[in-house]
Design an enzyme around this catalytic site. Sequence first.
Site, mmCIF file in Angstrom:
data_model
loop_
_atom_site.group_PDB
_atom_site.id
_atom_site.type_symbol
_atom_site.label_atom_id
_atom_site.label_comp_id
_atom_site.label_asym_id
_atom_site.label_seq_id
_atom_site.Cartn_x
_atom_site.Cartn_y
_atom_site.Cartn_z
ATOM 1 N N ASP A 1 0.857 -1.175 0.000
ATOM 2 C CA ASP A 1 0.000 0.000 0.000
ATOM 3 C C ASP A 1 0.899 1.232 0.000
ATOM 4 O O ASP A 1 1.983 1.221 0.565
ATOM 5 C CB ASP A 1 -0.902 -0.034 1.231
ATOM 6 N N ASP B 1 -8.063 -7.025 0.807
ATOM 7 C CA ASP B 1 -7.195 -7.129 1.980
ATOM 8 C C ASP B 1 -7.931 -6.514 3.151
ATOM 9 O O ASP B 1 -8.770 -5.633 2.973
ATOM 10 C CB ASP B 1 -5.870 -6.393 1.763
ATOM 11 N N CYS C 1 -12.482 -27.984 9.862
ATOM 12 C CA CYS C 1 -11.603 -26.854 9.533
ATOM 13 C C CYS C 1 -10.161 -27.283 9.755
ATOM 14 O O CYS C 1 -9.835 -27.821 10.821
ATOM 15 C CB CYS C 1 -11.943 -25.644 10.412
ATOM 16 N N CYS D 1 -7.482 -25.572 10.295
ATOM 17 C CA CYS D 1 -6.603 -24.613 10.966
ATOM 18 C C CYS D 1 -6.047 -25.179 12.270
ATOM 19 O O CYS D 1 -6.530 -26.175 12.806
ATOM 20 C CB CYS D 1 -7.347 -23.301 11.226
ATOM 21 N N CYS E 1 -8.625 -25.275 15.356
ATOM 22 C CA CYS E 1 -9.686 -26.274 15.376
ATOM 23 C C CYS E 1 -9.189 -27.671 15.739
ATOM 24 O O CYS E 1 -9.962 -28.638 15.738
ATOM 25 C CB CYS E 1 -10.433 -26.274 14.041
ATOM 26 N N HIS F 1 -7.088 -19.379 12.544
ATOM 27 C CA HIS F 1 -8.423 -19.849 12.153
ATOM 28 C C HIS F 1 -9.099 -18.859 11.217
ATOM 29 O O HIS F 1 -9.648 -19.245 10.177
ATOM 30 C CB HIS F 1 -9.310 -20.056 13.379
#
Length: 372
Positions: free
Chosen positions: A90, A263, A301, A303, A306, A331
């Site tokens: 950015d 984003d 999930c 991640c 989890c 997560h």
Amino acid sequence: MFRFDLQHESNGARRGVFRTPRGDVQTPGFMPVGTVGTVKGLTIDQVAATGADMILGNTYHLRLRPGHETVARLGGLHKMCGWDGPILTDSGGFQVFSLGALNKVTEQAATFRSHLDGSKIELTPEHSIEIQQALGSDVAMVLDHVIALPAEQAVVEDALARSIRWAKRCRDAADRPEQALFAIVQGGLDPELRRQCATELATMPFEGFAVGGLSVGEAPEEMYATTAVTTVHLPVDKPRYLMGVGTPRDLLENIARGIDLFDCVMPTRNGRNALAFTDDGPIKLRNAVHREDTRPIMEDCPCLACRHSRGYLRHLFNANEMLGPILLSHHNLTYYGNLMRQTRQAIEEDRFHAFAAGKLRGWGYEPMDAVA
């Protein structure tokens, strides 16, 4: 060196691939925010495991510390942080806006005080490009003039005109063919101003276009309407990036209106504050109802969070253990990554609208209206 392949469209949503020298970015896609060269709390391998193709860094913050010259001496932003995929930086325009009490914008530059030590900084379009080239990002953003909404018409018109002039200066200053440059469409909530800005920027040789100046105080419905009237005036063969957005709902609503890239700090910021995104809406893990809950946040999930129970995650936050924010950040980014993967598949199979309607109902929203 950069190319956008539009592969399929479904109910206004676009499935594509943004091809860069450092790898392909599948779209629609979400970029985790690594403001100062790190996605807060996560290793770069953990970020990659969420399904991200591209991450974001910030010109203003990296200019302050460690300094763009230091980043260059460390081998550039990719080598410094260990990410070998594409990086977008950015330009610092949003920070000029967010530090409104500390800044002054003239035609030449934005002048403001560092939020760290109060030192004076002058950010011209040319200096923004100089910093981004030193950082070595794959995509650089032009410096634009961001304002809060709603705003008086004269203020919006002034910021729009300056953003176009600054975009030209950025284009003239950029001289690295291995770094793409994206323009930013401004114009507040005014459809005619958005059309004017998008049409003029589209005549210039940019590798992509962003919709800027949203998620700065307007209602979600105003954001969606503004996105819709903007994207229709942008080239179909270039990626479209909606900056700083947003919630899962925001992503699907804006994908329906032709956006390819997003984003936002929301997944990690909420993760650090014990809020987990799910298909049934957000879960606040500090709540007592989760004290002895043996279930994971979401079944199936992949991640890191989890692998544990909601009760254990709640305990981590209540004990102020740093592992809690780490796991919840992982997560939430995994949830966003999976949402984008599922969205791409739905577009490919011409069932995007039904897919989006189902997700919105699960989050407690009315299904979106069909978008022409």
